[in-house]
Design a protein around this motif. Structure first.
Motif, mmCIF file in Angstrom:
data_model
loop_
_atom_site.group_PDB
_atom_site.id
_atom_site.type_symbol
_atom_site.label_atom_id
_atom_site.label_comp_id
_atom_site.label_asym_id
_atom_site.label_seq_id
_atom_site.Cartn_x
_atom_site.Cartn_y
_atom_site.Cartn_z
ATOM 1 N N TYR A 148 15.360 29.265 48.861
ATOM 2 C CA TYR A 148 13.844 30.105 47.690
ATOM 3 C C TYR A 148 15.408 30.285 47.197
ATOM 4 C CZ TYR A 148 11.710 32.172 44.392
ATOM 5 O OH TYR A 148 11.436 32.993 42.834
ATOM 6 N N GLY A 149 16.438 30.913 47.876
ATOM 7 C CA GLY A 149 17.601 32.365 47.673
ATOM 8 C C GLY A 149 18.520 31.378 46.925
ATOM 9 N N ASP A 150 18.758 30.601 47.637
ATOM 10 C CA ASP A 150 19.385 29.283 46.838
ATOM 11 C C ASP A 150 19.107 28.812 45.106
ATOM 12 O OD1 ASP A 150 21.231 29.465 48.235
ATOM 13 O OD2 ASP A 150 21.218 28.153 49.590
ATOM 14 N N LYS A 152 17.271 31.044 43.586
ATOM 15 C CA LYS A 152 17.588 32.190 42.561
ATOM 16 C C LYS A 152 18.800 32.329 42.287
ATOM 17 C CE LYS A 152 14.693 35.531 42.063
ATOM 18 N NZ LYS A 152 13.502 35.706 41.247
ATOM 19 N N ARG A 153 20.045 32.238 42.589
ATOM 20 C CA ARG A 153 21.042 32.067 42.283
ATOM 21 C C ARG A 153 20.697 30.287 41.716
ATOM 22 N NH1 ARG A 153 25.638 31.258 47.257
ATOM 23 N NH2 ARG A 153 23.968 30.680 47.819
ATOM 24 N N ALA A 173 15.106 39.547 42.399
ATOM 25 C CA ALA A 173 14.896 40.030 43.830
ATOM 26 C C ALA A 173 13.624 39.243 44.138
ATOM 27 C CB ALA A 173 15.254 42.136 44.403
ATOM 28 N N MET A 176 12.745 37.064 47.909
ATOM 29 C CA MET A 176 13.828 36.947 48.471
ATOM 30 C C MET A 176 14.045 37.577 49.811
ATOM 31 S SD MET A 176 17.114 36.846 44.999
ATOM 32 C CE MET A 176 18.141 35.836 46.446
ATOM 33 N N LEU A 179 19.283 40.478 52.763
ATOM 34 C CA LEU A 179 20.684 40.397 52.348
ATOM 35 C C LEU A 179 20.399 39.359 51.717
ATOM 36 C CD1 LEU A 179 22.868 40.462 53.524
ATOM 37 C CD2 LEU A 179 23.077 38.264 55.104
ATOM 38 N N GLU A 180 20.401 38.006 50.988
ATOM 39 C CA GLU A 180 19.831 37.690 49.711
ATOM 40 C C GLU A 180 19.573 38.632 48.549
ATOM 41 O OE1 GLU A 180 18.132 33.274 50.832
ATOM 42 O OE2 GLU A 180 16.940 34.640 50.739
ATOM 43 N N ARG A 181 19.012 39.140 48.331
ATOM 44 C CA ARG A 181 18.554 39.992 47.443
ATOM 45 C C ARG A 181 20.379 41.402 47.031
ATOM 46 N NH1 ARG A 181 13.261 43.401 49.086
ATOM 47 N NH2 ARG A 181 11.781 41.807 49.349
ATOM 48 N N GLU A 183 23.498 40.505 47.783
ATOM 49 C CA GLU A 183 24.479 39.544 47.439
ATOM 50 C C GLU A 183 23.861 39.394 46.216
ATOM 51 O OE1 GLU A 183 25.100 37.028 51.797
ATOM 52 O OE2 GLU A 183 23.893 36.440 50.869
ATOM 53 N N LEU A 184 22.884 38.686 45.560
ATOM 54 C CA LEU A 184 22.966 38.358 44.436
ATOM 55 C C LEU A 184 23.407 39.500 43.722
ATOM 56 C CD1 LEU A 184 20.873 35.842 42.493
ATOM 57 C CD2 LEU A 184 19.594 36.902 42.684
#
Length: 261
Positions: A148-150, A152-153, A173, A176, A179-181, A183-184
Motif C-alpha cells: 500500500y505504501g508503494d 500511495k507513491r 499519510a 501508511m 517510516l513510509e509517511r 518518506e512520502l
C-alpha cells in the motif's frame, strides 16, 4: 508575497442550518506546503472538496492561477493544472504501474485511446515521472501486487503527471507505516520546492504536519481559528484548547484513533 496560486475568499457552505464552512479565506503560494487541520467535524473535508470541485461552493470565491473556478467540474479544474490524491489511493489495480501513469498523460492530452498506441506515445514521459518518485523499478508490476505504501507513491506520480501548479492531497499519510509517511511527505516537499508546486493537504498525523508544513490553518466548527507557521500555531491558546491539547503530545496511536473516529 503576491501572485498566489490559490486564492480562497469568504468561502462558505451550509447544510440546512449547519454551517460546515463559514467565511474562510486564505492563499497558497508556489513551492509552499500548506496544511489544513482541525478536529473531526471541523469542516476541513468540505473546504478541501470545494477547492477541488467535488462539492459545489455555497458562497465565496476560489481562484486558481488567477482563474475563477466556481462552477467548474473536477475535470475542468484538473485541466487548469491541478493534481489530486485521495485518502484511499485511487489507482487502476488491473493495470501496471506505468500504465496507470500513462492514462493520466493520455487524459491530459484529450483522450485515453485505451491503452496501446496512446500508452506507448506517453511511455517516456511516464517513466520520467516514475523515476522522479522512486517508482521506476516497479514500472511493469501490476498494481494489484503492490504494497500500500508503494500504491500511495504511485498515486503521487499520477498526480504529478498532470504537471500541476497546485497539488491537493487528502490525508496523504493515511494507512501508511510511520517510516513510509515520513518518506512520502519528504519526497512531496522536495518535489514541490524544486518544481514550485503549491501543495494544500489535510492530515491527522501531527508529526507529519509539523515536520513538513510551511504554514498551517486550523478549522473549528467551520471557522478558521488560526493560521501561520507551525510553531506559531502550536502555541496558539485557542488551538491548544480545541484541538491539540495542552501537552501537545503526538503519537501514532493517537493519530490512528483520530483518523478512525
Amino acid at each position: 508575497m503576491t501572485n498566489a496560486l490559490l486564492e480562497v475568499e469568504h468561502l462558505s457552505k451550509s447544510y440546512g442550518g449547519v454551517h460546515a464552512v463559514e467565511d474562510v479565506s486564505f492563499r497558497l503560494f508556489a513551492g509552499e506546503m500548506l496544511a489544513l487541520i482541525g478536529p473531526n467535524g471541523a469542516g476541513k473535508s468540505t473546504c478541501f472538496n470545494m477547492v477541488g470541485g467535488q462539492i459545489p461552493v455555497g458562497a465565496g470565491r476560489i481562484r486558481i492561477t488567477g482563474r475563477d473556478t466556481i462552477g467548474l467540474s473536477p475535470r475542468q479544474i484538473f485541466r487548469l493544472g491541478v493534481g489530486r490524491t485521495f485518502q484511499v489511493a485511487q489507482v487502476f489495480k488491473s493495470m501496471t504501474v506505468r500504465e496507470n501513469v500513462e492514462t493520466v498523460f493520455a487524459s491530459r492530452d484529450g483522450g485515453l485511446g485505451f491503452l496501446g498506441r496512446a500508452g506507448s506515445a506517453h511511455r517516456t514521459a511516464a517513466e520520467e515521472v516514475l523515476a522522479l518518485t522512486g517508482m521506476a523499478e516497479f514500472a511493469k508490476r501490476p498494481c494489484a501486487d503492490m504494497a500500500y505504501g508503494d500504491v500511495k507513491r504511485l498515486e503521487l506520480a499520477m498526480a504529478l503527471a498532470n504537471d500541476p501548479k497546485l497539488l491537493l492531497m487528502d490525508e496523504p499519510a493515511a494507512g501508511m507505516a510511520p517510516l513510509e509517511r515520513v518518506e512520502l511527505m519528504a519526497l512531496t516537499a522536495r518535489i514541490a520546492r524544486e518544481r514550485q508546486i503549491g501543495v494544500l493537504f489535510t492530515e491527522h498525523d501531527m508529526d507529519v504536519v509539523f515536520a513538513h508544513a510551511d504554514r498551517m490553518m486550523v478549522l473549528n466548527r467551520g471557522r478558521l481559528i488560526a493560521e501561520g507557521a507551525p510553531e506559531t500555531v502550536r502555541r496558539d491558546p485557542q488551538v491548544r484548547a480545541v484541538y491539540l491539547g495542552e501537552g501537545l503530545v503526538y503519537d501514532q496511536a493517537a493519530a490512528a484513533r483520530r483518523a478512525d473516529a
